[in-house]
Structure formats: C-alpha cells, structure tokens
Design a protein around this motif. Structure first.
Motif, PDB file in Angstrom:
ATOM      1  N   SER A 237     -65.789 -25.212  81.243  1.00  0.00           N
ATOM      2  CA  SER A 237     -64.798 -26.004  81.987  1.00  0.00           C
ATOM      3  C   SER A 237     -65.308 -27.419  82.242  1.00  0.00           C
ATOM      4  N   CYS A 239     -67.471 -28.978  80.243  1.00  0.00           N
ATOM      5  CA  CYS A 239     -67.400 -29.640  78.933  1.00  0.00           C
ATOM      6  C   CYS A 239     -66.006 -30.212  78.685  1.00  0.00           C
ATOM      7  N   ARG A 240     -64.995 -29.448  79.034  1.00  0.00           N
ATOM      8  CA  ARG A 240     -63.623 -29.931  78.826  1.00  0.00           C
ATOM      9  C   ARG A 240     -63.343 -31.125  79.740  1.00  0.00           C
ATOM     10  N   GLU A 241     -63.782 -31.014  80.988  1.00  0.00           N
ATOM     11  CA  GLU A 241     -63.522 -32.090  81.949  1.00  0.00           C
ATOM     12  C   GLU A 241     -64.206 -33.388  81.525  1.00  0.00           C
ATOM     13  N   LYS A 243     -65.255 -34.050  78.485  1.00  0.00           N
ATOM     14  CA  LYS A 243     -65.035 -34.267  77.041  1.00  0.00           C
ATOM     15  C   LYS A 243     -66.355 -34.222  76.271  1.00  0.00           C
ATOM     16  N   SER A 288     -59.145 -21.286  82.204  1.00  0.00           N
ATOM     17  CA  SER A 288     -59.838 -22.561  82.054  1.00  0.00           C
ATOM     18  C   SER A 288     -61.357 -22.423  82.126  1.00  0.00           C
ATOM     19  N   LYS A 291     -63.881 -20.037  76.886  1.00  0.00           N
ATOM     20  CA  LYS A 291     -63.627 -20.823  75.650  1.00  0.00           C
ATOM     21  C   LYS A 291     -62.210 -20.576  75.124  1.00  0.00           C
TER      22      LYS A 291
END
Length: 291
Positions: A237, A239-241, A243, A288, A291
C-alpha cells in the motif's frame, strides 16, 4: 490516609510555607501543621525538612507529591466527565506504525464532530504495558499482542514487498539482488525494532542479508524511498501511495497480518463503537493492502 489530607500536603508543598498554605486553605496554621504531622506518622516518614520558618520537601515528600498530583488530576478529569457526560469522547490508541495512525486520522477526523484521538507509536511490549494500565483503549499493530488479559484479533492480511532503485527493471533486480553491494543498500525504519526483527528474519528465509543496516526515521524513510535509490521491504500500500517500483513475485513477498487489540474485559459503549468502526474500515479497504 484521607484525600483531604493529601490535598493539604500538596498545598504546603506548593507554598513551602505553612502560614501561606493555611490562608489558601482557609484553616488555621496549627491545624494544618497537625494534619501534616499526622500524615507523616501514618506514612512513617518525614515529608518536609524544617529549619525554623523555612521548609523544603524531602526526597520522600517529592515522591508523594508526584503521586498526589496524578491522583488529583485524575479525580478532576473524572469529575469533569461526570458533570459533562455528553462531551466529546477521546479515544487513546497506539500503533506499531505511524502509517496506521495516518490512515485512520485521515479517515475519521474529516468530520468536525468526529471522535478525538490520542495516539502513540510504540513497540509491542509498550503497547501491552499501556493496555494493561488503561493508558490506551486499544491498539493497531502488525504483530499479535499475547497476554491472557488481552484480546488480539487479526483483521486483515497485508503484503510487504521489496521496493528497489528506480534505475533497475524487475528482471535486473533479480540478477543483482544477492550481490554484496546490494546488501549494503537496504533501509529500515528506526522507530520499530519488532518490525525490523520480523523483516530481517524473513530476509534470512529468502537468503537475503543486509551487511550494513541503515536505520532512519519514518519521515526520512519516505523521502529516501521517493528518491528510489535504495532497497527496502515496505507494505505494498505504501508502494502504491509513493509510486514505488516493487518486486511482484510471491517468493519475495512477506504476508503479514494487522491486529486490533484491547483488554478482554471489554470497552465502554463509545470506545466499542470506535473500535468496530475501525475494524470495518480495515475490512472495507482490505484489497488495498495486498498486491
């Protein structure tokens, strides 16, 4: 030992003058002196050093003063709550990670009438200690809090993945991951030893070793990760935030759980409502965290 006598003691300790303290308490100076002497006999210790009209606290007196201040402050809070039962409810919670607190505050404090939170970032041992002493109402952590008086329930699972420097592709990472130089490029959060021990144990299972471990605080860690120059195991989560690139392979993914913990004897109605709301929030957002 009477609360009134403790209040008299605190007043004398603050004034360090029996006459001034007596005037403040609206009693006679001899009566106040007798009360303090009675308290000293009851505790079998001297609370004040007396040198004529000059008095100072003894070491025992300072210890008692600290306790009396806590007692009177707690009583004042209780009195305020009893006289204002409809006032805002404040929930005290702790977490093993600042990101859990950030997520919840962003979710729950958008409403002006929302519940107020006192929050702390603590180790699992500190969380257990504060749960048992009622300093916090419940906690959110990545590890189970094990104690017969504590209920610790797993709410959701989350994936912790390997992020890597941005100049690599995932295929290149798999080729350089076990090089000596790569082992020197791992970052770890400095605030949570439990988390670091857990991650390093999993890295050993992956045959990964960090020769030169770099510990940095949460804010610096986020800045460093955004620069994409280091390796680190972080929740997907995050990593997504931020980027961030990450290795998607299952054999380099650490599956962890998020636990909500509280005293087994239960919560007040207001506390239970907040607890249930937080639990439902995590369940609703479970996708979220993987993966």
């Amino acid at each position: 030992m009477e609360l009134l006598h403790l209040h008299y003691f605190r007043t004398v300790a603050e004034e360090l003058n029996f006459t001034h303290a007596a005037n403040r308490l609206f009693i006679s100076q001899p009566a106040l002196s007798m009360t303090i002497k009675k308290l000293e006999r009851e505790l079998d210790t001297e609370l004040f050093n007396r040198n004529g009209r000059t008095i100072t606290l003894t070491n025992q007196g300072r210890i008692l003063l600290q306790s009396v201040e806590k007692i009177e402050n707690e009583l004042a809070l209780v009195k305020d709550r009893l006289s204002n039962p409809e006032q805002d409810v404040t929930i005290s919670l702790a977490s093993s990670h600042g990101r859990f607190i950030q997520i919840l505050l962003a979710e729950f404090l958008v409403n002006p009438s929302a519940t107020l939170f006192n929050t702390e970032i603590l180790s699992n041992r500190e969380i257990l200690s504060q749960l048992l002493t009622d300093e916090i109402h419940f906690s959110i952590s990545f590890m189970e809090i094990k104690h017969p008086e504590v209920t610790s329930e797993p709410v959701i699972e989350e994936d912790i993945v390997l992020t890597y420097p941005g100049h690599y592709t995932e295929q290149e990472v798999m080729r350089v991951l076990y090089d000596n130089e790569t082992a020197k490029s791992f970052l770890f959060p400095s605030h949570n030893k439990d988390y670091n021990s857990f991650i390093k144990l999993k890295m050993t299972e992956f045959s990964l070793y960090a020769d030169s471990i770099r510990y940095i605080d949460d804010v610096s860690l986020q800045v460093a990760l955004r620069q994409q120059r280091h390796f680190s195991f972080v929740p997907v989560s995050v990593c997504r935030e931020l980027k961030l690139p990450f290795v998607a392979k299952d054999n380099l993914t650490i599956v962890s759980k998020i636990y909500l913990s509280r005293l087994s004897r239960g919560l007040t109605e207001e506390q239970q409502t907040v607890y249930d709301t937080i639990k439902q929030f995590f369940l609703r957002e479970a996708a979220s965290f993987v993966k």
